[in-house]
Scaffold this motif. Structure first.
Motif, short mmCIF file in Angstrom:
data_model
loop_
_atom_site.label_atom_id
_atom_site.label_comp_id
_atom_site.label_asym_id
_atom_site.label_seq_id
_atom_site.Cartn_x
_atom_site.Cartn_y
_atom_site.Cartn_z
N THR A 44 -4.77 10.22 -6.72
CA THR A 44 -4.42 9.15 -5.79
C THR A 44 -3.73 8.01 -6.52
N SER A 45 -4.15 7.75 -7.74
CA SER A 45 -3.49 6.72 -8.55
C SER A 45 -2.03 7.09 -8.80
N ARG A 46 -1.79 8.38 -9.07
CA ARG A 46 -0.42 8.84 -9.28
C ARG A 46 0.41 8.66 -7.99
N GLU A 47 -0.23 8.94 -6.86
CA GLU A 47 0.47 8.74 -5.58
C GLU A 47 0.81 7.27 -5.38
N PHE A 48 -0.10 6.40 -5.81
CA PHE A 48 0.13 4.97 -5.67
C PHE A 48 1.32 4.54 -6.53
N ILE A 49 1.36 5.02 -7.75
CA ILE A 49 2.49 4.70 -8.63
C ILE A 49 3.78 5.28 -8.05
N ASP A 50 3.71 6.50 -7.52
CA ASP A 50 4.89 7.10 -6.90
C ASP A 50 5.37 6.24 -5.73
N LEU A 51 4.41 5.69 -4.98
CA LEU A 51 4.76 4.83 -3.85
C LEU A 51 5.47 3.57 -4.33
N ILE A 52 4.94 2.97 -5.40
CA ILE A 52 5.56 1.76 -5.94
C ILE A 52 6.98 2.05 -6.44
N VAL A 53 7.11 3.17 -7.16
CA VAL A 53 8.42 3.52 -7.71
C VAL A 53 9.39 3.90 -6.61
N SER A 54 8.88 4.56 -5.55
CA SER A 54 9.77 4.97 -4.45
C SER A 54 10.38 3.77 -3.75
N ASN A 55 9.71 2.62 -3.85
CA ASN A 55 10.25 1.41 -3.25
C ASN A 55 11.55 0.98 -3.93
N LEU A 56 11.74 1.51 -5.17
CA LEU A 56 12.95 1.17 -5.91
C LEU A 56 14.16 1.96 -5.42
N LYS A 57 13.92 3.19 -4.88
CA LYS A 57 15.05 4.07 -4.61
C LYS A 57 15.11 4.65 -3.20
N ASP A 58 13.97 4.72 -2.49
CA ASP A 58 13.97 5.33 -1.16
C ASP A 58 14.52 4.37 -0.10
N SER A 59 14.94 4.95 1.01
CA SER A 59 15.35 4.14 2.15
C SER A 59 14.12 3.47 2.74
N ASP A 60 14.32 2.42 3.52
CA ASP A 60 13.20 1.68 4.12
C ASP A 60 12.36 2.60 5.00
N GLU A 61 13.04 3.48 5.75
CA GLU A 61 12.32 4.38 6.67
C GLU A 61 11.45 5.37 5.89
N LYS A 62 12.01 5.96 4.85
CA LYS A 62 11.26 6.94 4.06
C LYS A 62 10.11 6.27 3.33
N TYR A 63 10.36 5.07 2.80
CA TYR A 63 9.30 4.33 2.11
C TYR A 63 8.18 3.98 3.07
N SER A 64 8.51 3.58 4.29
CA SER A 64 7.50 3.22 5.28
C SER A 64 6.62 4.40 5.63
N GLU A 65 7.23 5.59 5.72
CA GLU A 65 6.46 6.81 6.01
C GLU A 65 5.45 7.08 4.89
N LYS A 66 5.92 6.96 3.64
CA LYS A 66 5.03 7.18 2.49
C LYS A 66 3.91 6.13 2.46
N LEU A 67 4.25 4.90 2.83
CA LEU A 67 3.27 3.82 2.81
C LEU A 67 2.16 4.07 3.83
N VAL A 68 2.53 4.52 5.02
CA VAL A 68 1.54 4.82 6.06
C VAL A 68 0.64 5.96 5.63
N GLU A 69 1.23 7.02 5.07
CA GLU A 69 0.44 8.16 4.60
C GLU A 69 -0.54 7.74 3.52
N PHE A 70 -0.07 6.91 2.58
CA PHE A 70 -0.95 6.47 1.50
C PHE A 70 -2.07 5.58 2.04
N ALA A 71 -1.74 4.68 2.95
CA ALA A 71 -2.75 3.79 3.53
C ALA A 71 -3.84 4.58 4.24
N GLU A 72 -3.43 5.62 4.99
CA GLU A 72 -4.41 6.45 5.69
C GLU A 72 -5.34 7.16 4.70
#
Length: 277
Positions: A44-72
């Protein structure tokens, strides 16, 4: 986003992750580590880091999807919000100190990089807080609805006879749900005899007995008879010691005896139809 920050994080991702996990294990509440295995924590920690890093390169829509999945996921794991937000700040600290140690930060660009870090982390923190909070509220709401649906069902067992098994502690809010479910079920099932089974109720105090008496009175008002079953010896002793008056309610110590009594009230009986040997 500052290109130097982005490049450093992408290049040193695994090193940052390792330091981050070690740091968060030291800082985290013991409850966080107890509810999940080390493998799940690292994953889960790796997923969290992936989420932070994805904020650097993913589109807002894709990042939002990952954020919701991680929050759940972290809500299901019962990770507190403070752990997540502290983790984000810790990530920024480790990344900044790494850049500083490697010479990416100097006196000329120090304030600029600090400013860029803040501009990157602060909005992400706000977004994570909002998504986490809404996910938590939705989860709690769904759990509450599920508990209400499972709480105190009135079960028809014979024509005109219904049973309401009660399990767990009964508080004022739950007593209201029991009353509503009981009355609606009596009318819907056209019950003439209702058995309230308290076998699964650990404690019967004055308040619980009061709610049961109210329920029995309400059942009588809609034209049905009410019977209290599942009275264990310790419960009977408690009722006597508290001086609770259940004289207006028929009581039985087991559900079996209660059903037998209910069948007598209905002028019915169970007859064995087994054939000859």
């Amino acid at each position: 986003m500052n290109k130097a920050i982005e490049q450093y994080i992408q290049t040193n991702r695994e090193e940052i992750l390792t330091k981050w996990i070690e740091s968060m294990k030291e800082k985290s509440d013991e409850r966080v580590l107890k509810v999940v295995s080390d493998q799940v924590f690292v994953g889960t920690s790796r997923e969290f880091i992936d989420l932070i890093v994805s904020n650097l390169k993913d589109s807002d829509e894709k990042y939002s999807e990952k954020l919701v999945e991680f929050a759940e996921k972290v809500v299901r794991l019962a990770w507190p919000l403070t752990f997540v937000t502290d983790g984000l700040r810790e990530f920024a600290r480790i990344a900044f100190e790494g850049m500083n140690a490697s010479g990416h930060v100097n006196e000329e660009n120090r304030m600029e990089i600090i400013y860029d870090f803040d501009n990157w982390i602060s909005p992400m923190t706000n977004e994570i807080v909002n998504v986490y909070s809404s996910t938590w509220e939705r989860t709690v709401s769904l759990q509450k609805i599920a508990l209400q649906e499972l709480s105190a069902p009135l079960i028809p067992v014979f024509d005109g006879i219904s049973v309401m098994p009660l399990v767990g502690t009964i508080d004022t809010e739950r007593a209201k749900q029991i009353m509503e479910s009981l009355l609606n079920g009596v009318v819907r099932n056209r019950s003439e005899v209702v058995l309230i089974d308290i076998t699964g109720v650990p404690v019967v105090d004055t308040m619980v007995a009061h709610h049961i008496i109210q329920a029995a009175d309400a059942v009588r008002l809609v034209g049905a008879k009410c019977m209290l079953v599942g009275i264990r010896p310790e419960i009977a002793q408690t009722i006597v010691n508290l001086g609770i008056n259940l004289n207006q309610i028929t009581t039985k110590n087991t559900l079996k005896k209660g059903i037998e009594s209910a069948l007598e009230i209905m002028n019915k009986k169970i007859i064995s139809t087994g054939g000859e040997n």
